[in-house]
Design a protein around this motif. Structure first.
Motif, PDB file in Angstrom:
ATOM      1  N   THR A   2       0.853  -1.185   0.000  1.00 24.34           N
ATOM      2  CA  THR A   2       0.000   0.000   0.000  1.00 24.34           C
ATOM      3  C   THR A   2       0.884   1.228   0.000  1.00 24.34           C
ATOM      4  OG1 THR A   2      -1.713  -1.151   1.267  1.00 24.34           O
ATOM      5  CG2 THR A   2      -1.792   1.260   1.237  1.00 24.34           C
ATOM      6  N   GLU A   3       0.709   2.086  -1.010  1.00 19.86           N
ATOM      7  CA  GLU A   3       1.506   3.310  -1.073  1.00 19.86           C
ATOM      8  C   GLU A   3       0.756   4.435  -0.368  1.00 19.86           C
ATOM      9  OE1 GLU A   3       3.832   6.203  -4.259  1.00 19.86           O
ATOM     10  OE2 GLU A   3       2.974   4.290  -4.906  1.00 19.86           O
ATOM     11  N   ALA A   4       1.434   5.098   0.551  1.00 16.12           N
ATOM     12  CA  ALA A   4       0.835   6.179   1.337  1.00 16.12           C
ATOM     13  C   ALA A   4       1.572   7.484   1.075  1.00 16.12           C
ATOM     14  CB  ALA A   4       0.892   5.838   2.825  1.00 16.12           C
ATOM     15  N   ARG A   5       0.817   8.590   1.168  1.00  9.70           N
ATOM     16  CA  ARG A   5       1.400   9.918   1.026  1.00  9.70           C
ATOM     17  C   ARG A   5       0.919  10.794   2.183  1.00  9.70           C
ATOM     18  NH1 ARG A   5       3.887  11.513  -3.396  1.00  9.70           N
ATOM     19  NH2 ARG A   5       3.213  13.682  -3.110  1.00  9.70           N
ATOM     20  N   PRO A   6       1.441  10.533   3.379  1.00 15.32           N
ATOM     21  CA  PRO A   6       1.003  11.299   4.553  1.00 15.32           C
ATOM     22  C   PRO A   6       1.419  12.760   4.466  1.00 15.32           C
ATOM     23  CG  PRO A   6       2.871   9.901   5.105  1.00 15.32           C
ATOM     24  CD  PRO A   6       2.447   9.510   3.725  1.00 15.32           C
ATOM     25  N   ALA A  29       1.467  -4.309   7.644  1.00 14.11           N
ATOM     26  CA  ALA A  29       2.636  -4.703   6.869  1.00 14.11           C
ATOM     27  C   ALA A  29       2.464  -4.254   5.420  1.00 14.11           C
ATOM     28  CB  ALA A  29       2.823  -6.214   6.942  1.00 14.11           C
ATOM     29  N   GLY A  30       3.560  -3.870   4.802  1.00 13.85           N
ATOM     30  CA  GLY A  30       3.531  -3.511   3.390  1.00 13.85           C
ATOM     31  C   GLY A  30       3.118  -2.093   3.092  1.00 13.85           C
ATOM     32  N   THR A  31       3.022  -1.232   4.113  1.00 12.51           N
ATOM     33  CA  THR A  31       2.674   0.170   3.881  1.00 12.51           C
ATOM     34  C   THR A  31       3.939   0.927   3.519  1.00 12.51           C
ATOM     35  OG1 THR A  31       0.915   0.022   5.536  1.00 12.51           O
ATOM     36  CG2 THR A  31       1.580   2.223   4.839  1.00 12.51           C
ATOM     37  N   GLU A  32       3.968   1.492   2.312  1.00 12.70           N
ATOM     38  CA  GLU A  32       5.133   2.246   1.841  1.00 12.70           C
ATOM     39  C   GLU A  32       4.803   3.731   1.892  1.00 12.70           C
ATOM     40  OE1 GLU A  32       8.004   0.952   1.191  1.00 12.70           O
ATOM     41  OE2 GLU A  32       7.339  -1.125   1.439  1.00 12.70           O
ATOM     42  N   TRP A  33       5.434   4.450   2.808  1.00 12.85           N
ATOM     43  CA  TRP A  33       5.125   5.867   3.007  1.00 12.85           C
ATOM     44  C   TRP A  33       6.348   6.766   2.833  1.00 12.85           C
ATOM     45  CZ3 TRP A  33       8.475   7.365   6.673  1.00 12.85           C
ATOM     46  CH2 TRP A  33       8.931   6.392   7.557  1.00 12.85           C
ATOM     47  N   ASP A  34       7.537   6.168   2.716  1.00 10.71           N
ATOM     48  CA  ASP A  34       8.777   6.946   2.756  1.00 10.71           C
ATOM     49  C   ASP A  34       9.332   7.223   1.354  1.00 10.71           C
ATOM     50  OD1 ASP A  34       9.256   4.268   2.404  1.00 10.71           O
ATOM     51  OD2 ASP A  34      10.940   4.166   3.809  1.00 10.71           O
ATOM     52  N   ARG A  35       8.464   7.760   0.510  1.00 12.78           N
ATOM     53  CA  ARG A  35       8.862   8.124  -0.845  1.00 12.78           C
ATOM     54  C   ARG A  35       8.634   9.623  -1.053  1.00 12.78           C
ATOM     55  NH1 ARG A  35       6.606   2.962  -4.429  1.00 12.78           N
ATOM     56  NH2 ARG A  35       7.582   1.351  -3.132  1.00 12.78           N
ATOM     57  N   GLN A 182     -12.744  -0.751  12.727  1.00  9.56           N
ATOM     58  CA  GLN A 182     -13.098  -0.004  11.523  1.00  9.56           C
ATOM     59  C   GLN A 182     -12.670   1.450  11.635  1.00  9.56           C
ATOM     60  OE1 GLN A 182     -14.281  -1.025   8.496  1.00  9.56           O
ATOM     61  NE2 GLN A 182     -13.761   1.092   8.004  1.00  9.56           N
ATOM     62  N   GLU A 183     -12.805   2.031  12.823  1.00  6.53           N
ATOM     63  CA  GLU A 183     -12.379   3.420  13.030  1.00  6.53           C
ATOM     64  C   GLU A 183     -10.880   3.560  12.805  1.00  6.53           C
ATOM     65  OE1 GLU A 183     -14.116   6.421  14.181  1.00  6.53           O
ATOM     66  OE2 GLU A 183     -15.716   5.274  13.248  1.00  6.53           O
ATOM     67  N   VAL A 184     -10.105   2.620  13.301  1.00  5.95           N
ATOM     68  CA  VAL A 184      -8.659   2.660  13.111  1.00  5.95           C
ATOM     69  C   VAL A 184      -8.316   2.529  11.628  1.00  5.95           C
ATOM     70  CG1 VAL A 184      -6.516   1.377  13.518  1.00  5.95           C
ATOM     71  CG2 VAL A 184      -8.039   1.884  15.421  1.00  5.95           C
ATOM     72  N   ALA A 185      -9.030   1.667  10.925  1.00 12.64           N
ATOM     73  CA  ALA A 185      -8.789   1.511   9.490  1.00 12.64           C
ATOM     74  C   ALA A 185      -9.103   2.807   8.739  1.00 12.64           C
ATOM     75  CB  ALA A 185      -9.633   0.366   8.935  1.00 12.64           C
ATOM     76  N   THR A 186     -10.193   3.464   9.119  1.00 10.10           N
ATOM     77  CA  THR A 186     -10.550   4.732   8.487  1.00 10.10           C
ATOM     78  C   THR A 186      -9.514   5.804   8.777  1.00 10.10           C
ATOM     79  OG1 THR A 186     -12.899   4.189   8.661  1.00 10.10           O
ATOM     80  CG2 THR A 186     -12.346   6.504   8.313  1.00 10.10           C
ATOM     81  N   LEU A 187      -9.037   5.850  10.017  1.00  8.62           N
ATOM     82  CA  LEU A 187      -8.009   6.815  10.403  1.00  8.62           C
ATOM     83  C   LEU A 187      -6.718   6.561   9.632  1.00  8.62           C
ATOM     84  CD1 LEU A 187      -7.455   9.124  12.529  1.00  8.62           C
ATOM     85  CD2 LEU A 187      -6.410   7.343  13.930  1.00  8.62           C
ATOM     86  N   THR A 188      -6.321   5.305   9.528  1.00  5.03           N
ATOM     87  CA  THR A 188      -5.102   4.963   8.798  1.00  5.03           C
ATOM     88  C   THR A 188      -5.221   5.325   7.328  1.00  5.03           C
ATOM     89  OG1 THR A 188      -4.681   3.143  10.351  1.00  5.03           O
ATOM     90  CG2 THR A 188      -3.510   3.075   8.255  1.00  5.03           C
ATOM     91  N   ASP A 189      -6.394   5.101   6.764  1.00  5.23           N
ATOM     92  CA  ASP A 189      -6.619   5.452   5.359  1.00  5.23           C
ATOM     93  C   ASP A 189      -6.530   6.959   5.151  1.00  5.23           C
ATOM     94  OD1 ASP A 189      -7.466   4.691   2.596  1.00  5.23           O
ATOM     95  OD2 ASP A 189      -9.213   5.908   3.120  1.00  5.23           O
ATOM     96  N   ALA A 190      -7.120   7.732   6.058  1.00  6.16           N
ATOM     97  CA  ALA A 190      -7.039   9.196   5.954  1.00  6.16           C
ATOM     98  C   ALA A 190      -5.592   9.665   6.064  1.00  6.16           C
ATOM     99  CB  ALA A 190      -7.899   9.847   7.031  1.00  6.16           C
ATOM    100  N   TRP A 191      -4.850   9.078   6.984  1.00  7.61           N
ATOM    101  CA  TRP A 191      -3.421   9.415   7.116  1.00  7.61           C
ATOM    102  C   TRP A 191      -2.687   9.085   5.817  1.00  7.61           C
ATOM    103  CZ3 TRP A 191       0.715   5.987   6.786  1.00  7.61           C
ATOM    104  CH2 TRP A 191       1.962   6.529   7.098  1.00  7.61           C
ATOM    105  N   ARG A 193      -3.738   9.106   2.834  1.00  4.67           N
ATOM    106  CA  ARG A 193      -4.087  10.064   1.778  1.00  4.67           C
ATOM    107  C   ARG A 193      -3.653  11.482   2.118  1.00  4.67           C
ATOM    108  NH1 ARG A 193      -9.167   8.170   2.880  1.00  4.67           N
ATOM    109  NH2 ARG A 193      -9.852  10.319   3.300  1.00  4.67           N
ATOM    110  N   GLY A 194      -3.163  11.701   3.327  1.00  2.20           N
ATOM    111  CA  GLY A 194      -2.845  13.056   3.756  1.00  2.20           C
ATOM    112  C   GLY A 194      -4.079  13.905   3.924  1.00  2.20           C
ATOM    113  N   ASP A 195      -5.186  13.273   4.296  1.00  2.34           N
ATOM    114  CA  ASP A 195      -6.473  13.976   4.426  1.00  2.34           C
ATOM    115  C   ASP A 195      -6.577  14.564   5.827  1.00  2.34           C
ATOM    116  OD1 ASP A 195      -9.122  14.802   4.544  1.00  2.34           O
ATOM    117  OD2 ASP A 195      -9.844  13.134   3.310  1.00  2.34           O
TER     118      ASP A 195
END
Length: 269
Positions: A2-6, A29-35, A182-191, A193-195
């Motif tokens: 999963t590519e993330a852009r916090p 596991a597998g969250t890539e955020w350091d790009r 589910q709340e944690v998943a939503t929070l992680t998803d927002a993070w 996306r940088g939302d």
């Protein structure tokens, strides 16, 4: 993967640059955020500053074990009732099913145990968290890693909350336990996306109804940390400051506080 852009901000003047990165302490596991811009910040920074230095993080377990026990046990069913108690018991029975031992713990410490179980159920691991990976990168590059607080200071923020505030926070956590994964998943998803709007809303929902907790856990710390950044701007260099994402959003988040003090703050991711 999963590519993330916090979200990340930059505070700078003529000879000092301080990157502000909002983190998640545990991730799947597998969250890539350091790009992207974060990769640049990691490469450019002379030093990493976290909420807790690696040494203080290693000491946190012992500090918790010292502070968490109640002076006298109090059964959870004397603290919670109705749906809150039922959802607490459901969470306790989930995952590993290991009892929380809540009768012997202060209310705030029970919440810590509940939060750890929610993270486990959501398959979030500190080993995958931003702080762990940043620490590894900076140590591999032989660059220093420091902290803004000690473990004792951080946990005393909870230990010294008045009993009524602790009980309110515990009851709210128990009432929401059924939706917590589910709340944690939503929070992680927002993070990811940088939302920052969603992050601010969700974090405020947790503590805005409990003003004493919000002041101690978020607002007062942000003010101390913003004062630290202002002082650090007097010395040249490039730093990466990585703290929980909730500290960087809203009118009392670090970027807003620093901008209000006349510093140049821009969001770069």
């Amino acid at each position: 993967m999963t590519e993330a852009r916090p979200a990340m901000w930059l505070v700078e003047d003529d000879d000092t640059r301080i990157y502000l990165l909002g983190t998640m302490h545990a991730l799947p596991a597998g969250t890539e955020w350091d790009r992207g811009q974060i990769a640049r910040a990691i490469a450019d920074a002379d030093e990493l500053i976290l909420e807790l230095s690696p040494e203080q993080l290693a000491a946190a377990g012992g500090v918790f074990r010292n502070l968490a026990p109640r002076k006298a046990p109090l059964a959870i069913d004397k603290r919670l009732a109705g749906p809150a108690l039922a959802r607490y018991r459901q969470l306790e029975a989930s995952g590993t099913g290991q009892p929380f031992g809540g009768d012997a713990l202060d209310d705030w410490a029970v919440m810590v145990a509940m939060g750890q179980r929610v993270a486990q159920n959501a398959r979030l691991l500190p080993a995958n968290g931003v702080e762990t990976r940043l620490t590894e990168r900076f140590r591999d590059d032989r660059k220093p890693v420091g902290g803004l607080e000690t473990a004792q200071e951080q946990l005393m923020l909870f230990e010294t909350l008045d009993p009524a505030t602790q009980r309110t926070l515990l009851a709210r956590a128990a009432e929401g336990a059924g939706d917590a994964v589910q709340e944690v998943a939503t929070l992680t998803d927002a993070w990811s996306r940088g939302d920052v709007a969603v992050l601010e809303r969700m974090i405020n929902e947790d503590v805005v109804a409990v003003p004493a907790a919000r002041a101690a856990i978020i607002t007062d710390r942000n003010r101390r940390w913003s004062a630290w950044v202002v002082r650090r701007m007097d010395r040249p260099g490039t730093l990466l400051v990585a703290v929980g994402a909730g500290h960087l959003v809203g009118a009392d988040g670090l970027p807003a506080l620093l901008e209000a003090q006349g510093l140049k703050v821009i969001r770069i991711q």
